[in-house]
Design an enzyme around this catalytic site. Structure first.
Site: not given
Length: 470
Positions: A46-47, A176, A244-245
């Site tokens: 997805w980056d 994640e 996580k992010q």
């Protein structure tokens, strides 16, 4: 200037991993760039669509299209994967390479991280807004891909009779640390946007729409805590649990979900406190969020935090601030460039215009954006503390007007227009959409029960394990 050098080096590293134009053999962007293929095995995640693509499309439109075409190139295999899992349409893998089939080495991601299919549709949405490329839609499988992705989400969603909403269960969100959760707010929203996109394209092309897309879109479950006025990351999320992010904060940007200011503020506060580390691109999204709230102090603080992932003397980014993870992490560079373009530049892509509101990044006296590509034209922007200057350097396919306050000015090539810095828009004079043809009775696709997909998932997992043991 250190900031200017960081901007140019970030653009250089991403562009050096891309072809100069569309190329049929271009597979896609990997988080570790072209020169560091061993990072994440050189796979495409997805980056590409969420982090690297937006700044490239905005500044180098023809190269941006090469990124979009990596997904039409593998559309047939995405359809095959959806069929094998018991779904309609096209389902893109979490990690892909040349074949377009799933090459994810770790089962939880392979099984549950499905938001990437919606991320791809959102990137295509941005491409259509910026180009109105009907040739891509009609002759390069763009329209087909958009509708196949919508068909996937329509069959992946399950109607809940108790709530009368559509649920998407057993997923891994961008965070994640958690997997096999139900109703990830990010996943559900990006699915909803995927289901809305065909309606815009149908109007653009004058083709019939599927009522099913509207039915699922209008009743998609978007978790919200009315008491604490924030968005839980997923059904059952406990506030304060570590993530996580950037995940929930992406609702505000890039997904541009409309929400009250206090809710946006709560989401930013709650999830900043719950994100102790986070990969490089996380902090740019927080910075954009605080700029939306006119909180320049927190925006600058989190913008500067991105620099902790940059190593001198060549501005090589690492995934994590301690130097671990992917090296020359172009995902982080993409997030950094977005914090400038969409944060301090304030650009927002709309179906019928581009909005912007220029502000100065920390420790700067001026801020230039040269060559923003829009509808075949090119526009320069020059921001100071008090003024904004707009200059059309290449004529677009349609007449472009600059609008702010009650003022409307036609942009003339190579003429500057300066005004006091404020929110403004670039608005094209678009032709009326073609008349739609009536929908046929065969244009409805049924919503499937997700229980059928579990056996397919298990079979594919067994195949994946067997292949790795051979």
């Amino acid at each position: 200037d250190e900031l200017a050098t960081l901007i140019y080096s970030s653009l250089y590293y991403i562009l050096s991993s891309l072809p100069l134009s569309e190329h049929p053999d271009f597979i896609g962007l990997s988080p570790g760039d072209l020169a560091h293929g061993l990072m994440y095995n050189g796979h495409v995640f997805w980056d590409q669509e969420t982090w690297m693509y937006p700044p490239i499309q905005l500044l180098h439109g023809k190269i941006g299209k090469a990124i979009i075409k990596t997904r039409t190139r593998t559309l047939d295999n995405a359809k095959h994967q959806a069929m094998m899992r018991g779904y309609n349409g096209a389902m893109y893998p979490w990690e892909s390479a040349f074949s377009g089939y799933d090459v994810t080495p770790v089962p939880p991601y392979f099984q549950f991280e499905k938001h990437i299919t919606g991320d791809i549709a959102f990137a295509v949405r941005q491409y259509i807004y910026l180009t109105r490329d009907t040739d891509f839609l009609l002759h390069e499988r763009g329209n087909e891909m958009i509708r196949d992705i919508a068909d996937f989400w329509a069959s992946r969603a399950v109607f809940n009779k108790m709530t009368t909403l559509y649920d998407i269960n057993d997923v891994m969100p961008p965070d994640e640390y958690h997997h096999q959760v139900n109703n990830s707010v990010y996943t559900n929203l990006v699915a909803k946007l995927s289901l809305e996109l065909p309606g815009f394209v149908d109007e653009l092309l004058g083709q019939p729409s599927k009522q099913l897309y509207t039915d699922v879109t209008n009743s998609m479950n978007i978790p919200f805590d009315k008491g604490q006025r924030y968005h839980p990351e997923y059904e059952g999320y406990v506030q304060g649990e570590e993530v996580k992010q950037a995940d929930v904060i992406l609702l505000g940007f890039p997904l541009m979900m409309s929400m009250p200011e206090d809710v946006r503020k709560n989401d930013l506060r709650i999830y900043e406190n719950a994100t102790p580390g986070g990969p490089a691109m996380t902090w740019g999204m927080f910075s954009i969020g605080y700029l939306e709230l006119n909180n320049s102090a927190d925006a600058a603080r989190l913008f500067k935090r991105q620099e902790g992932n940059v190593a001198a003397p060549y501005n090589v980014w690492t995934e994590n601030a301690d130097g671990t993870g992917a090296v020359n992490f172009i995902t982080g560079m993409g997030g950094f460039l977005q914090s400038l373009l969409f944060g301090y530049g304030g650009f927002r892509l709309r179906p019928d215009r581009i909005d912007f509101h220029g502000r100065l990044p920390p420790s700067t006296t001026s801020f230039n954006i040269t060559g923003l590509d829009y509808l075949g034209g090119s526009i320069d922007f020059y921001f100071t503390k008090d003024t904004t200057t707009v200059r059309l350097t290449k004529a677009a396919e349609f007449t472009l007007t600059l609008k702010y306050d009650e003022i409307t000015v036609s942009l003339i090539q190579n003429e500057n227009h300066m005004f006091s810095t404020k929110r403004a828009s670039i608005v094209p004079e678009l032709p009326p959409p073609p008349t739609r043809t009536p929908a046929s009775s065969s244009s409805t696709v049924g919503v499937r029960n997700s229980t059928n997909s579990l056996s397919f998932s298990s079979i594919l997992l067994i195949i994946s394990v067997l292949c790795k043991t051979l």
